[in-house]
Design a protein around this motif. Structure first.
Motif, short mmCIF file in Angstrom:
data_model
loop_
_atom_site.label_atom_id
_atom_site.label_comp_id
_atom_site.label_asym_id
_atom_site.label_seq_id
_atom_site.Cartn_x
_atom_site.Cartn_y
_atom_site.Cartn_z
N GLY A 48 -10.09 17.70 -14.67
CA GLY A 48 -11.41 17.55 -14.06
C GLY A 48 -12.30 18.74 -14.36
N PHE A 49 -13.61 18.48 -14.36
CA PHE A 49 -14.61 19.52 -14.60
C PHE A 49 -15.90 19.08 -13.93
CE2 PHE A 49 -18.26 21.21 -16.78
CZ PHE A 49 -17.94 22.52 -17.11
N GLY A 50 -16.48 19.93 -13.07
CA GLY A 50 -17.75 19.57 -12.47
C GLY A 50 -18.15 20.52 -11.36
N PHE A 51 -19.42 20.45 -11.00
CA PHE A 51 -19.93 21.23 -9.87
C PHE A 51 -19.78 20.40 -8.61
CE2 PHE A 51 -21.82 23.24 -13.52
CZ PHE A 51 -21.75 24.60 -13.21
N VAL A 52 -19.13 20.97 -7.62
CA VAL A 52 -18.77 20.24 -6.40
C VAL A 52 -19.10 21.08 -5.18
CG1 VAL A 52 -16.89 19.04 -7.59
CG2 VAL A 52 -16.41 21.15 -6.31
N GLY A 70 -18.53 32.31 -1.06
CA GLY A 70 -19.89 32.13 -0.56
C GLY A 70 -20.57 31.01 -1.34
N GLY A 71 -21.65 30.48 -0.81
CA GLY A 71 -22.37 29.41 -1.51
C GLY A 71 -21.71 28.06 -1.28
N ARG A 72 -22.53 27.03 -1.32
CA ARG A 72 -22.03 25.68 -1.05
C ARG A 72 -21.51 24.98 -2.29
NH1 ARG A 72 -23.09 23.43 3.73
NH2 ARG A 72 -22.94 21.35 2.81
N THR A 73 -22.02 25.35 -3.48
CA THR A 73 -21.65 24.65 -4.71
C THR A 73 -20.89 25.58 -5.63
OG1 THR A 73 -23.65 23.29 -4.53
CG2 THR A 73 -22.55 23.33 -6.67
N VAL A 74 -19.81 25.06 -6.21
CA VAL A 74 -18.99 25.84 -7.13
C VAL A 74 -18.64 24.98 -8.34
CG1 VAL A 74 -17.95 27.35 -5.39
CG2 VAL A 74 -16.89 25.13 -5.91
N LEU A 75 -18.30 25.64 -9.44
CA LEU A 75 -17.72 24.93 -10.57
C LEU A 75 -16.23 24.79 -10.29
CD1 LEU A 75 -17.71 23.75 -13.44
CD2 LEU A 75 -17.40 26.10 -14.31
N GLU A 76 -15.74 23.56 -10.35
CA GLU A 76 -14.32 23.28 -10.13
C GLU A 76 -13.74 22.75 -11.44
OE1 GLU A 76 -12.34 21.13 -6.53
OE2 GLU A 76 -12.69 19.60 -8.08
N VAL A 77 -12.71 23.41 -11.92
CA VAL A 77 -12.02 22.99 -13.15
C VAL A 77 -10.56 22.78 -12.82
CG1 VAL A 77 -11.38 23.61 -15.50
CG2 VAL A 77 -13.64 24.23 -14.62
N GLU A 78 -10.06 21.61 -13.14
CA GLU A 78 -8.65 21.30 -12.90
C GLU A 78 -8.00 20.95 -14.22
OE1 GLU A 78 -6.14 18.85 -9.54
OE2 GLU A 78 -7.93 17.91 -10.35
N ARG A 79 -6.80 21.52 -14.46
CA ARG A 79 -6.11 21.25 -15.71
C ARG A 79 -4.61 21.38 -15.50
NH1 ARG A 79 -9.28 26.45 -17.91
NH2 ARG A 79 -8.06 28.07 -16.92
N GLU A 85 -21.34 28.99 -8.59
CA GLU A 85 -22.24 28.19 -9.42
C GLU A 85 -22.99 29.05 -10.44
OE1 GLU A 85 -25.64 24.73 -8.77
OE2 GLU A 85 -25.25 26.18 -7.17
N ALA A 86 -23.48 30.22 -10.03
CA ALA A 86 -24.26 31.07 -10.93
C ALA A 86 -23.44 31.55 -12.11
CB ALA A 86 -24.82 32.26 -10.16
N LEU A 87 -22.17 31.85 -11.90
CA LEU A 87 -21.32 32.32 -12.99
C LEU A 87 -20.82 31.16 -13.85
CD1 LEU A 87 -19.12 35.06 -11.24
CD2 LEU A 87 -21.08 35.39 -12.77
N GLY A 88 -20.62 30.01 -13.25
CA GLY A 88 -20.10 28.87 -13.99
C GLY A 88 -21.14 28.09 -14.78
N ALA A 89 -22.42 28.36 -14.53
CA ALA A 89 -23.49 27.58 -15.16
C ALA A 89 -23.47 27.68 -16.67
CB ALA A 89 -24.85 28.03 -14.62
N SER A 90 -22.96 28.79 -17.21
CA SER A 90 -22.99 28.98 -18.66
C SER A 90 -21.73 28.45 -19.36
CB SER A 90 -23.14 30.47 -18.99
OG SER A 90 -22.01 31.20 -18.49
N LEU A 91 -20.78 27.90 -18.59
CA LEU A 91 -19.52 27.45 -19.17
C LEU A 91 -19.53 25.94 -19.38
CD1 LEU A 91 -17.04 29.54 -16.98
CD2 LEU A 91 -17.89 30.08 -19.26
N SER A 92 -19.05 25.52 -20.53
CA SER A 92 -18.97 24.09 -20.84
C SER A 92 -17.52 23.60 -20.70
CB SER A 92 -19.43 23.84 -22.28
OG SER A 92 -18.48 24.38 -23.20
N ARG A 93 -17.35 22.28 -20.80
CA ARG A 93 -16.01 21.70 -20.77
C ARG A 93 -15.14 22.29 -21.88
NH1 ARG A 93 -15.73 16.68 -17.89
NH2 ARG A 93 -17.79 16.06 -17.10
#
Length: 201
Positions: A55-59, A70-79, A97-105
């Motif tokens: 899985g990959f997505g902002f949740v 902190g913050g309500r939204t995070v990048l969640e990556v499951e592998r 979210e701010a740190l994960g915004a630049s990362l792709s699948r």
């Protein structure tokens, strides 16, 4: 049945009452004295590492993750991490979210978060417990439901001490051993960092 008994005698499969048959795998010995990725530990052991993205997505951040990052939204990556083609661990990583915004699948499929975060890392706290595999993890890790698994929570911090990653590793208990050297400290060999949990919490 006779064929399985022959394979067991040759050390290729093993069986446990109530859990069925599984391929025999030499446990990975993971060093707890330094911050390292599963890939690096496998490479050091001369084993082939592979990742299977689940899985990959902002949740919306789970409560524990929100408390730490902190913050309500995070990048969640499951592998799922594989060692020599066999499932070794289910890993879920949460990143602000701010740190994960630049990362792709493709970024997170090809390399560890530790190698890609645009921050200088200061260390991590790792907590290891145990539980029984639920249906989801049993399926991903190819073990029986209820099999013993290790659950590792890692909180990775930047140089100022702020958490920048939270990860959960679920590992079949027979597939990994955590190793730490205990130097003599003040004339005692008491294990450092050990905490006794009250009421099973």
């Amino acid at each position: 049945r006779r064929a399985l008994d022959v394979l067991r005698a040759e050390g290729l499969v093993e069986s446990r009452q109530g859990f069925g048959w599984s391929a025999s795998v030499e446990p990975l010995r993971a060093d707890l004295s330094r911050l390292a990725t599963i890939d690096a530990q496998l490479a050091a052991a001369g084993r082939t590492s592979e990742r299977r993205r689940v899985g990959f997505g902002f949740v919306e951040a789970p409560d524990r993750v929100r408390e730490l990052l902190g913050g309500r939204t995070v990048l969640e990556v499951e592998r799922v991490h594989l060692a020599d083609g066999a499932p070794l661990a289910r890993v879920t990583v949460w990143c602000p979210e701010a740190l994960g915004a630049s990362l792709s699948r493709d970024d997170v499929a090809g390399a560890s978060f530790l190698e890609q975060l645009p921050v200088e890392l200061g260390g991590a706290t790792q907590t290891i417990g145990a539980t029984a595999a639920d249906h989801k993890d049993a399926t991903l890790l190819e073990v029986a439901v209820g099999s013993p698994v290790l659950v590792v929570e890692r909180i990775t911090r930047n140089v100022t001490g702020r958490p920048v990653l939270v990860s959960e590793h679920v590992i079949p208990a027979a597939r990994m051993r955590f190793v730490v050297d205990l130097p003599v400290d003040g004339g005692t060999l008491d294990p450092s960092g050990m905490r006794i949990l009250d009421d099973g919490g």
